[in-house]
Design a protein around this motif. Structure first.
Motif: not given
Length: 182
Positions: A8-16, A95, A102
């Motif tokens: 989940k954190m990796s998915s969030f960082l990917h988007v950011v 990203s 993710s």
């Protein structure tokens, strides 16, 4: 449990990081058009506040260099755009690493190691190329010469990142050996 949180954190960082990458390109475009259409009201300055070692020398071959102020401003805009594009590329690659994490890929793969190596190289380019580019363009376009060199924290981050890449390479080797023994 921890794997889900990491994903989940990796998915969030990917988007950011994708948003920041695109924003960096947008900023470069805005800077260019602001300077192009409103050149008298936009002034850019060189700022080397986070530099550990800094050396600068300039010589102007003509006594009145006021006619070259706009040329210097365009050089600074060009260097700023180059820097923004480097940052965008760096963030985009980062990203992609988080996107793979993710979806469940291991960080110890050859693809991720190559991406980390690219990031280390881009950080090194980011640390050195803008000041060299500025010095070369200034010397070519404005009579006289200008030489600027400094080592800032991004240079040291590039070295640290390269070392981390080698640690990941070793982790990938251990992962491969572990997978082959099972």
């Amino acid at each position: 449990m921890k794997l889900k949180r990491l994903q989940k954190m990796s998915s969030f960082l990917h988007v950011v990081l994708k948003i920041l990458s695109v924003s960096s390109v947008v900023i470069a475009i805005i800077v260019f058009f602001m300077k192009l259409f409103n050149s008298k009201n936009i002034i850019m300055n060189k700022l080397e506040s986070d530099t550990i070692f800094y050396f600068q020398t300039e010589f102007f071959a003509i006594p009145d260099n006021q006619q070259y102020i706009q040329t210097e401003q365009w050089i600074l805009v060009g260097v700023a755009i180059f820097t923004c594009i480097l940052i965008a590329w760096l963030l985009w690659i980062a990203s992609l690493i988080f996107k793979d994490l993710s979806t469940g890929f291991t960080p110890f793969s050859e693809i991720e190691i190559n991406r980390l190596r690219k990031i280390a190289g881009l950080l090194l380019i980011y640390a050195l190329a803008p000041q060299i580019l500025y010095s070369v363009l200034h010397t070519i376009l404005i009579p006289g010469y200008s030489f600027t060199f400094g080592l800032n924290m991004s240079f040291f981050f590039a070295i640290i990142f390269y070392c981390l890449t080698e640690i990941f390479r070793y982790g990938a080797l251990l992962q491969k050996e572990s997978d082959e023994t099972l």
